[in-house]
Motif scaffolding. Sequence first.
Motif, PDB file in Angstrom:
ATOM      1  N   GLY A 107       0.816  -1.211   0.000  1.00  0.00           N
ATOM      2  CA  GLY A 107       0.000   0.000   0.000  1.00  0.00           C
ATOM      3  C   GLY A 107       0.846   1.255   0.000  1.00  0.00           C
ATOM      4  N   GLY A 108       2.032   1.178  -0.542  1.00  0.00           N
ATOM      5  CA  GLY A 108       2.862   2.371  -0.715  1.00  0.00           C
ATOM      6  C   GLY A 108       3.849   2.643   0.403  1.00  0.00           C
ATOM      7  N   THR A 109       3.737   1.913   1.526  1.00  0.00           N
ATOM      8  CA  THR A 109       4.685   2.191   2.604  1.00  0.00           C
ATOM      9  C   THR A 109       5.479   0.946   2.974  1.00  0.00           C
ATOM     10  N   ALA A 132      13.440   5.042  -2.802  1.00  0.00           N
ATOM     11  CA  ALA A 132      13.704   5.712  -4.087  1.00  0.00           C
ATOM     12  C   ALA A 132      13.340   4.784  -5.245  1.00  0.00           C
ATOM     13  N   ALA A 133      13.629   3.491  -5.096  1.00  0.00           N
ATOM     14  CA  ALA A 133      13.291   2.536  -6.159  1.00  0.00           C
ATOM     15  C   ALA A 133      11.778   2.466  -6.348  1.00  0.00           C
ATOM     16  N   VAL A 134      11.040   2.390  -5.253  1.00  0.00           N
ATOM     17  CA  VAL A 134       9.573   2.301  -5.357  1.00  0.00           C
ATOM     18  C   VAL A 134       9.007   3.593  -5.952  1.00  0.00           C
ATOM     19  N   GLY A 141       1.230   4.516  -7.173  1.00  0.00           N
ATOM     20  CA  GLY A 141       2.298   3.648  -6.693  1.00  0.00           C
ATOM     21  C   GLY A 141       1.859   2.194  -6.727  1.00  0.00           C
ATOM     22  N   PRO A 142       2.798   1.245  -6.740  1.00  0.00           N
ATOM     23  CA  PRO A 142       2.429  -0.178  -6.756  1.00  0.00           C
ATOM     24  C   PRO A 142       1.737  -0.578  -5.454  1.00  0.00           C
ATOM     25  N   LEU A 143       0.757  -1.475  -5.554  1.00  0.00           N
ATOM     26  CA  LEU A 143       0.070  -1.964  -4.346  1.00  0.00           C
ATOM     27  C   LEU A 143       1.030  -2.773  -3.480  1.00  0.00           C
ATOM     28  N   PHE A 144       1.894  -3.531  -4.144  1.00  0.00           N
ATOM     29  CA  PHE A 144       2.919  -4.286  -3.403  1.00  0.00           C
ATOM     30  C   PHE A 144       4.226  -4.187  -4.184  1.00  0.00           C
ATOM     31  N   LEU A 182       0.665  -9.060   6.548  1.00  0.00           N
ATOM     32  CA  LEU A 182      -0.576  -9.598   5.981  1.00  0.00           C
ATOM     33  C   LEU A 182      -1.724  -8.620   6.210  1.00  0.00           C
ATOM     34  N   ASP A 183      -1.825  -8.076   7.418  1.00  0.00           N
ATOM     35  CA  ASP A 183      -2.889  -7.105   7.698  1.00  0.00           C
ATOM     36  C   ASP A 183      -2.786  -5.898   6.770  1.00  0.00           C
ATOM     37  N   ARG A 184      -1.562  -5.442   6.536  1.00  0.00           N
ATOM     38  CA  ARG A 184      -1.373  -4.265   5.662  1.00  0.00           C
ATOM     39  C   ARG A 184      -1.792  -4.584   4.228  1.00  0.00           C
ATOM     40  N   LEU A 185      -1.412  -5.785   3.760  1.00  0.00           N
ATOM     41  CA  LEU A 185      -1.774  -6.143   2.383  1.00  0.00           C
ATOM     42  C   LEU A 185      -3.291  -6.254   2.251  1.00  0.00           C
ATOM     43  N   VAL A 186      -3.906  -6.909   3.234  1.00  0.00           N
ATOM     44  CA  VAL A 186      -5.368  -7.065   3.197  1.00  0.00           C
ATOM     45  C   VAL A 186      -6.031  -5.689   3.186  1.00  0.00           C
TER      46      VAL A 186
END
Length: 306
Positions: free
Chosen positions: A195-197, A239-241, A249-252, A286-290
């Motif tokens: 989620g960007g972080t 910086a890469a992300v 931004g990418p979700l993961f 896992l919680d963050r991805l969900v």
Amino acid sequence: MGAGGNGAGAARVAVVTSGPGAAQDADLPLIVAGLRDAGLAAEAVHWDAEHVRWDRFDLALIRSTWDYAGRLEEFLAWADATARVTRLCNPAPVVRWNSDKRYLLDLAARGVPVVPTRFVEPGGPWAEEDLGAGRPVVVKPSVSAGARDTARYEPGQLADAARHVRMLREQGRTAMVQPYLRLVAEGERALVFLGGTFSHAIRKGPLLTEAGVVDNARVAHPGAAPYRPSEAELAVARAAVAAVPGPEGPLFARVDLALDEGREPVVMELELIEPNLFLGMNPRGLDRLVAAVAGAGEAVAGGATA
Ligand SMILES: Nc1ncnc2c1ncn2[C@@H]1O[C@H](COP(=O)(O)OP(=O)(O)O)[C@@H](O)[C@H]1O
Ligand SMILES: [Mg+2]
């Protein structure tokens, strides 16, 4: 099973896998269960299964399409077609960009430190001397995963290294030549962003333990263990992300770093397609991805039914 399985209005999520992925992906069952517990209708679906109605899903989360590198055109065509009828994460243009390690050139152009890399195109000029004498090198294809067709060579093995480059060229593949970063002996770092972080990181042992050997059955993450990255590593990974092309931004994302001779972190690989996320060691990840998937999926589901 969670409440979301058939609730009207629950976002429907395909967690996209493959034959090899379904058998080996430790993150897959955790993600499906986590999404269901959060009230989403989640199911694992093989990317290459026949007769899948991808438009049935509000979101398709690419998870373990671990056979894509050998079927690249088919896979990219699937990504484009799927992205036309549902929300694909990560987005199809990001998948395409990330499927060829020539993206390292784009990262370097944006000031991100990367492993110094010479790309040898199949039709382009090339001489054995380009390998550079007196230093160990790694030869690998620009489209690959799981260290396939990858080997390191000691300075006394340059003829073997040249043969490896020739073999890739003859197969019509772009070869990469890099210095062998000896400090991988202290571990490669993999930093996971959700989620960007930044979420969590692991460290793993080196893969190319034996010089001059191509071994396509290597364990991809030997000795993976939780790791707290340094500030310098976090800065390079961020910086890469941030350099990933596209409006959002990418979700993961997973940023794999190694240390160069001066102990500075450099990007070895930026994984935006189907990285191991090591969620078993990191339940909060896992919680963050969900949460990230729920946010994205419900935005789509809500929009569709409004
Ligand atoms: N320049 C390098 N120096 C040291 N080890 C390397 C280098 N390039 C690759 N490796 C090793 O090979 C593995 C696979 O290479 P990588 O670039 O991550 O490609 P992929 O994972 O897509 O096959 C890495 O995890 C690392 O252990
Ligand atoms: Mg890798």
